[in-house]
Design a protein around this motif. Structure first.
Motif, PDB file in Angstrom:
ATOM      1  N   TYR A  22      -3.950  -3.398 -11.333  1.00 38.92           N
ATOM      2  CA  TYR A  22      -4.368  -4.697 -10.601  1.00 38.92           C
ATOM      3  C   TYR A  22      -4.959  -4.055  -9.088  1.00 38.92           C
ATOM      4  O   TYR A  22      -3.971  -3.392  -8.519  1.00 38.92           O
ATOM      5  CB  TYR A  22      -3.264  -5.559 -10.415  1.00 38.92           C
ATOM      6  N   VAL A  77      -4.477  -4.564  -5.977  1.00 43.33           N
ATOM      7  CA  VAL A  77      -3.811  -5.431  -4.911  1.00 43.33           C
ATOM      8  C   VAL A  77      -3.053  -4.427  -4.202  1.00 43.33           C
ATOM      9  O   VAL A  77      -2.108  -3.772  -4.765  1.00 43.33           O
ATOM     10  CB  VAL A  77      -2.855  -6.488  -5.597  1.00 43.33           C
ATOM     11  N   PHE A  78      -3.343  -4.365  -2.717  1.00 47.77           N
ATOM     12  CA  PHE A  78      -2.480  -3.336  -1.968  1.00 47.77           C
ATOM     13  C   PHE A  78      -2.367  -2.080  -2.375  1.00 47.77           C
ATOM     14  O   PHE A  78      -1.421  -1.413  -2.540  1.00 47.77           O
ATOM     15  CB  PHE A  78      -0.882  -3.875  -1.705  1.00 47.77           C
ATOM     16  N   ASN A  79      -3.638  -1.628  -3.070  1.00 48.34           N
ATOM     17  CA  ASN A  79      -3.713  -0.195  -3.437  1.00 48.34           C
ATOM     18  C   ASN A  79      -2.872   0.217  -4.614  1.00 48.34           C
ATOM     19  O   ASN A  79      -2.659   1.241  -5.029  1.00 48.34           O
ATOM     20  CB  ASN A  79      -3.703   0.733  -2.305  1.00 48.34           C
TER      21      ASN A  79
END
Length: 361
Positions: A256, A258-260
């Motif tokens: 995902y 999200v935030f790396n």
């Protein structure tokens, strides 16, 4: 007397049953080495690989397998090898090498289903890549799969082991990596990770665009052993078990963005311009159909990769055979060996010519 006769008949029946079972087991497991088996090269252990005694399978003097163990991957792992027909009769000659990476949930013996891999102008090596190994050093090493450093196993152990034990031409101009489906990712990933090793790469219906979330979903599906993954067709034996369920982040971490969290996916993405730039001096060939749900994604991946290669000024050869009619009567344009085998048969003579050209330079 009757009891004695029945006893003898029962013992005879058990002997016949045992013999029948032995014949059936031999048919399933394939030829093995015997005292009268054709002579094949002897291998010395090394590079972290230890051969399993009495596990060699000899199909012919030019088609055999050895089985090895290594701390890098759990369990014994087979390496199937095809030699040129005159390998033994020309002891002073060295040969180019092509590495074949199978799809999931296959194994090294998938190479036996592809006649085109048996070449008189090169050695072919087909190492086991695991049912869902994805040709990667897994993020998680404590899953039910155990140790899973597939990239290290292949690139740092198998390649030098083969060069040490067979008469190879040990340079990138005479070494290729070919893969299909899961192995299509593997071939591109290995060529990008080690351009010093491989001067030629071919990906057939490969998972080569990790920016495509359908492809990420397919990888995760293999981790979770969901048979709706790239199944039934990327192994020569049809749909099979992907093995024990592991964490969905086990191989490449979280998918995902999200935030790396998906940084590993992006770092190994064969379609990224950064990774494609590493193939500037590599012969690149891509095959795909587009006649089922999986091939529509692989075809999209080929379009993405070739577009980015064009922008980078890196030449490539891409073949989209559509519904398969232009490739072979066995091919329906789907994700299966009816298409993989003729695509490899188309590629191998081109690879042989490239090897021959390199030898004259």
């Amino acid at each position: 007397m009757l009891r004695s006769t029945l006893s003898r008949r029962f013992r005879a029946t058990r002997v016949i049953a045992a013999a029948t079972a032995a014949v059936a087991w031999a048919a399933l497991t394939g030829p093995v080495a015997h005292a009268d088996a054709p002579a094949v090269p002897e291998f010395a252990d090394g590079f972290g690989l230890t051969q399993v005694p009495d596990a060699r399978e000899v199909h012919s003097g030019t088609d055999f397998s050895i089985t090895v163990t290594t701390p890098e991957v759990a369990g014994p792992r087979k390496i199937r090898i095809f030699l040129p027909s005159d390998y033994a009769s020309e002891p002073g000659k060295r040969w180019p090498v092509a590495y074949f990476l199978h799809g999931g949930p296959g194994n090294a013996d998938d190479a036996g289903a592809v006649e085109g891999l048996r070449s008189d102008r090169m050695i072919t090596v087909a190492p086991d890549g695991g049912r869902k190994g994805w040709y990667a050093d897994w993020l998680m090493q404590d899953t039910a799969e155990g140790a899973a450093n597939w990239k290290t196993f292949h690139l740092e152990q198998v390649v030098p082991f083969i060069d040490a034990n067979l008469r190879t031409v040990p340079d990138r101009d005479h070494r290729a990596v070919i893969g299909l489906s899961m192995g299509g990712f593997g071939s591109m990933h290995y060529a990008q990770a080690r351009p010093d090793l491989f001067g030629h790469v071919a990906s057939l219906s490969g998972a080569i665009d990790f920016g495509d979330y359908a492809v990420r979903g397919a990888v995760v599906a293999t981790e979770l052993n969901l048979l709706s993954a790239w199944c039934a067709v990327s192994s020569s034996r049809g749909c099979a078990d992907y093995g024990p369920v592991v964490d969905s982040d086990a191989i490449f971490g979280s998918p995902y963005p999200v935030f790396n969290a998906d940084h590993i996916w992006r770092s190994v993405d064969p379609a990224s311009s950064t990774n494609l730039a590493k193939l500037a001096d590599t012969g690149i060939t891509l095959y795909t159909g587009d006649n089922d749900l999986i091939e529509k994604r692989t075809a999209a991946g080929v379009r993405t990769v070739t577009s980015r290669l064009d922008r980078l000024g890196i030449p490539s050869r891409a073949v989209n055979y559509g519904n398969g009619a232009s490739l072979s009567p066995t091919c329906n344009g789907g994700h299966n060996y009816g298409c993989f085998a003729p695509a490899i048969a188309d590629y191998i003579p081109r690879l042989e010519a490239a090897f021959a050209a390199a030898a004259t330079n």
